[in-house]
Design a protein around this motif. Structure first.
Motif, PDB file in Angstrom:
ATOM      1  N   PRO A  74      -7.050  -5.469   8.870  1.00  0.00           N
ATOM      2  CA  PRO A  74      -5.993  -6.495   8.711  1.00  0.00           C
ATOM      3  C   PRO A  74      -5.247  -6.368   7.389  1.00  0.00           C
ATOM      4  O   PRO A  74      -4.026  -6.596   7.335  1.00  0.00           O
ATOM      5  CB  PRO A  74      -6.777  -7.812   8.788  1.00  0.00           C
ATOM      6  N   LEU A  75      -5.952  -5.973   6.341  1.00  0.00           N
ATOM      7  CA  LEU A  75      -5.300  -5.824   5.041  1.00  0.00           C
ATOM      8  C   LEU A  75      -4.277  -4.687   5.078  1.00  0.00           C
ATOM      9  O   LEU A  75      -3.130  -4.846   4.635  1.00  0.00           O
ATOM     10  CB  LEU A  75      -6.352  -5.564   3.958  1.00  0.00           C
ATOM     11  N   LEU A  76      -4.683  -3.509   5.628  1.00  0.00           N
ATOM     12  CA  LEU A  76      -3.773  -2.367   5.685  1.00  0.00           C
ATOM     13  C   LEU A  76      -2.606  -2.616   6.632  1.00  0.00           C
ATOM     14  O   LEU A  76      -1.465  -2.225   6.350  1.00  0.00           O
ATOM     15  CB  LEU A  76      -4.551  -1.120   6.107  1.00  0.00           C
ATOM     16  N   LEU A  77      -2.889  -3.263   7.778  1.00  0.00           N
ATOM     17  CA  LEU A  77      -1.815  -3.555   8.724  1.00  0.00           C
ATOM     18  C   LEU A  77      -0.785  -4.484   8.102  1.00  0.00           C
ATOM     19  O   LEU A  77       0.433  -4.269   8.218  1.00  0.00           O
ATOM     20  CB  LEU A  77      -2.406  -4.175   9.994  1.00  0.00           C
ATOM     21  N   ARG A  78      -1.268  -5.531   7.414  1.00  0.00           N
ATOM     22  CA  ARG A  78      -0.358  -6.476   6.783  1.00  0.00           C
ATOM     23  C   ARG A  78       0.440  -5.800   5.671  1.00  0.00           C
ATOM     24  O   ARG A  78       1.644  -6.041   5.520  1.00  0.00           O
ATOM     25  CB  ARG A  78      -1.170  -7.640   6.216  1.00  0.00           C
ATOM     26  N   ALA A  79      -0.212  -4.942   4.896  1.00  0.00           N
ATOM     27  CA  ALA A  79       0.495  -4.235   3.832  1.00  0.00           C
ATOM     28  C   ALA A  79       1.553  -3.310   4.408  1.00  0.00           C
ATOM     29  O   ALA A  79       2.675  -3.203   3.873  1.00  0.00           O
ATOM     30  CB  ALA A  79      -0.500  -3.450   2.981  1.00  0.00           C
ATOM     31  N   GLY A  80       1.244  -2.604   5.525  1.00  0.00           N
ATOM     32  CA  GLY A  80       2.208  -1.702   6.139  1.00  0.00           C
ATOM     33  C   GLY A  80       3.406  -2.435   6.706  1.00  0.00           C
ATOM     34  O   GLY A  80       4.562  -2.011   6.522  1.00  0.00           O
ATOM     35  N   ARG A 136       3.494  -9.444  -2.711  1.00  0.00           N
ATOM     36  CA  ARG A 136       2.583 -10.585  -2.748  1.00  0.00           C
ATOM     37  C   ARG A 136       2.104 -10.942  -1.349  1.00  0.00           C
ATOM     38  O   ARG A 136       0.911 -11.186  -1.132  1.00  0.00           O
ATOM     39  CB  ARG A 136       3.295 -11.772  -3.393  1.00  0.00           C
ATOM     40  N   MET A 137       3.052 -10.977  -0.385  1.00  0.00           N
ATOM     41  CA  MET A 137       2.649 -11.315   0.983  1.00  0.00           C
ATOM     42  C   MET A 137       1.778 -10.222   1.594  1.00  0.00           C
ATOM     43  O   MET A 137       0.839 -10.506   2.344  1.00  0.00           O
ATOM     44  CB  MET A 137       3.894 -11.552   1.848  1.00  0.00           C
ATOM     45  N   GLY A 138       2.074  -8.970   1.269  1.00  0.00           N
ATOM     46  CA  GLY A 138       1.301  -7.870   1.833  1.00  0.00           C
ATOM     47  C   GLY A 138       0.072  -7.498   1.032  1.00  0.00           C
ATOM     48  O   GLY A 138      -0.669  -6.586   1.417  1.00  0.00           O
ATOM     49  N   ARG A 139      -0.162  -8.201  -0.107  1.00  0.00           N
ATOM     50  CA  ARG A 139      -1.336  -7.959  -0.954  1.00  0.00           C
ATOM     51  C   ARG A 139      -1.437  -6.482  -1.344  1.00  0.00           C
ATOM     52  O   ARG A 139      -2.491  -5.855  -1.243  1.00  0.00           O
ATOM     53  CB  ARG A 139      -2.614  -8.415  -0.253  1.00  0.00           C
TER      54      ARG A 139
END
Length: 691
Positions: A74-80, A136-139
């Motif tokens: 979820p972290l990588l998907l959100r960052a992408g 910030r949103m994508g951490r």
């Protein structure tokens, strides 16, 4: 200016010789070669909340801690996704800003330099805004910390890392721990200390002396002279001991902290304390600590012994005095840790105990002794017992200028005619008979009555008038030198060994007496610069109403106590709630009884938590087609279509319930709440005491 080489001597106050027979000053060198004073003294100690071991502590960023709980995919998907959207926002955002500039402020026929400057500026500003918003949103910082930074670090050679480490160590070594001395006019003393192996105890002790010398410039030459003559041994403890044998490496004497374990990384613990070292120091111990737990849960090994060790080290550094009370076989450190070891019932004991605590007022001394002699079930007769004891102690002190010994006091309370006649004669010789004749007449009238408190006190004193205690409580100079508690303004280390196996009831009386004397003496000190610390391995017999009130008053006297109990049931019910209110720190060990846990739970109170309720109801929405579809699904799968509703609300819940404290604490752990002398509070922490 120079530290006095001997303790204060009162009328009967006994102090240790410079080196006790059981101590070996050379048993451990002042500093081992592995100890790097410069690195230790300059190590970071950031400000932190009470209970945090500050040496090497790193503050936790709440946002980073929250991001660390997100799973990898979820972290990588959100960052992408934020990266793609951010790239599109950058492309179209720069075009939009450039068009707005052209439409509003652009001049005709601009120079090539102006076009370049404006274009670069717009790109930089838009890129910064995009990175700030979508990063910030994508951490993205968390992705960098987790994946990019370790990947880049692996490209650096081992030699380069070793070189960087060596440079860092050398930079730390170049830090001067004696810079304050050089700047304050004591460069000669700093040069003398540079050539010696200086331990943390030596460093703190010398720094304390330097701070005292700076209060008046007249004392600076005396400081330089002392250091020049003795080096790292300057201003040493009167026993000349500069280290404890077999000490543990968990102390930071610069802050007076002792690390007891690690605060667990669990949601119940505050974020600032998670995974940090858990430590106690005088600022916390000054509000006193109550620890409750069954035998075998680690109260002695993981709390009492480390705190006793810390207080003894601080005494050697000249910042504290320590009194440690426990059974003779309790593991509270070897005798070499202490200046005075009092062991009633042990013929080899060097010191005795002053039953009166070296009190200047006979009535005060008699009152404290009477409260210690009475058992818990007879506390209702405490007032009459105090009066009876005062009626004989006062006249005896007036006649002989000393307090009566155990045998003399027992004879007077029991009403033996020869003892009373001798006292009357001595008062007549001293010219004080008229002042005390009324007390003696009243004592004579009480003799033989069924409710005579004197007979009760005489029976209790018989427990101390045994051959095993011969010379342990002498007041006439014929027995062992008696130790008096009024010397708490000197850095003494005192161990009281109670004969719990051979004389259990006498041990209970002595425990109550010594603790009461400490509380009384700590509050009456004129010089409160030293922290007066008391450790009681089993305080079940040591507490009464007067002691509990005294514990609360010690907060303002730079003194504190660590009190350990197996269960609160060992205390009278009327004392349990006042004791919880008197102490500022409370500690529960695994396996405590639910009724004990109830008091802890009530003291710690409640807090708001988010509670999520999920409700499932049969789905009845839609027309004929949806209903037919649901019937088909039920026929094929056997399940009924349902709708789900989620409700979140804030509710009050106990921080720790009695059931959790009694049954859910893992072995080797404890739950502890703290209050500093300044009033700062820390909610209950789950601590692993094995680390």
């Amino acid at each position: 200016m120079a530290q006095d080489g001997a303790h204060h001597h009162g009328d009967r106050t006994t102090t240790p010789p410079p080196t006790m027979p059981h101590q070996r000053p050379g048993s451990r060198p002042a500093a081992t070669p592995a100890f790097d004073l410069a690195t230790w003294a300059s190590a970071p100690r950031p400000s932190a909340e009470p209970g945090i071991y500050r040496l090497g502590y790193r503050q936790i960023d709440p946002e980073r801690a929250e991001a660390a709980t997100v799973a990898a995919w979820p972290l990588l998907l959100r960052a992408g996704l934020n990266g793609v959207v951010g790239w599109l926002a950058f492309l179209y955002g720069t075009q939009l800003v450039l068009r707005l500039i052209v439409m509003t402020v652009w001049v005709e026929h601009p120079t090539e330099t102006a076009v370049t400057v404006v274009g670069v500026s717009v790109n930089v500003l838009v890129a910064a805004a995009v990175i700030k918003v979508f990063g910030r949103m994508g951490r993205w910082p968390e992705v960098w910390r987790r994946y990019a930074a370790p990947l880049l670090s692996r490209t650096v050679t081992q030699e380069e890392r070793a070189e960087e480490s060596r440079v860092a160590v050398e930079a730390a070594r170049r830090l001067d721990p004696w810079a304050g001395l050089r700047e304050g006019g004591a460069a000669a003393a700093a040069g003398r200390l540079e050539g010696e192996a200086v331990s943390d105890v030596d460093y703190v002790r010398i720094q304390q002396a330097w701070e005292s010398a700076q209060a008046d410039p007249v004392f600076v030459p005396a400081f330089v002279e002392q250091v020049g003559a003795r080096g790292a041994a300057a201003f040493a403890h009167p026993s000349e001991v500069r280290e404890l044998p077999g000490r543990a490496e968990r102390h930071d004497l610069l802050l007076g902290q002792v690390c007891l374990g690690v605060t667990q990384d669990v949601p119940k613990n505050p974020l600032s304390h998670r995974a940090a070292g858990f430590a106690l120091d005088p600022a916390v111990l000054g509000t006193s600590l109550l620890a409750v737990g069954p035998a075998g849960t680690g109260k002695t090994a993981r709390l009492a012994r480390p705190v006793a060790e810390a207080l003894c080290l601080q005494a050697l550094a000249g910042t504290a005095c320590a009194v440690v009370i426990g059974a003779a076989d309790a593991d509270l450190g070897p005798d070499g840790w202490y200046d005075v070891v009092i062991a009633p019932g042990d013929p080899s004991s060097v010191y005795g105990l002053d039953l009166y605590g070296a009190a200047q007022d006979p009535d005060e001394a008699a009152a404290r002794l009477a409260e210690a002699l009475l058992p818990d079930e007879l506390t209702a007769r405490a007032e009459s017992a105090r009066t009876a004891l005062q009626q004989v102690v006062g006249p005896f002190h007036a006649a002989h200028r000393r307090y009566p010994g155990v045998r003399e006091l027992r004879a007077l309370l029991g009403g033996e005619p020869d003892a009373l006649a001798a006292l009357v004669k001595a008062l007549g010789v001293a010219g004080r008979l008229a002042a005390y004749e009324r007390d003696l007449d009243h004592r004579e009238r009480q003799r033989g009555r069924a409710d005579d408190p004197g007979a009760l006190l005489a029976d209790r004193l018989a427990l101390l008038d045994r051959p095993a205690f011969e010379g342990a409580f002498a007041t006439d100079g014929t027995g062992r030198p008696p130790f008096a508690m009024r010397v708490l303004d000197h850095p003494l280390r005192v161990r009281v060994k109670l004969p719990e196996r051979s004389h259990p009831e006498a041990a209970r009386m002595l425990s109550r007496l010594v603790v009461g004397q400490f509380v009384q003496a700590a509050g009456a000190r004129e010089d409160r610069s030293l922290f007066a610390g008391l450790v009681v391995d089993d305080a079940s017999a040591a507490l009464d109403a007067a002691t509990v009130r005294g514990v609360q008053r010690m907060r303002g006297a730079n003194a504190g106590a660590v009190l350990m109990l197996r269960t609160l049931v060992d205390l009278p019910e009327a004392l349990r709630a006042p004791l919880f209110g008197a102490v500022g720190c409370r500690m529960a060990f695994p396996g405590i009884a639910p009724w004990d846990g109830r008091l802890f739970s009530e003291a710690w109170g409640t807090h708001l938590v988010q509670e999520t309720a999920v409700t499932h109801t049969p789905d009845t929405s839609g027309g004929v087609v949806r209903r037919v579809g649901r019937l088909g699904r039920k026929a094929l799968s056997g399940t009924t279509a349902q709708t789900e509703s989620v409700t979140t609300r804030d509710v009050e819940r106990l921080r720790w319930s009695p059931s959790d404290l009694a049954h859910a604490l893992p072995a080797g752990h404890a739950v502890v709440s703290l209050t500093a002398v300044s009033g700062e509070q820390v909610p209950p922490l789950l601590v692993d005491l094995r680390g």
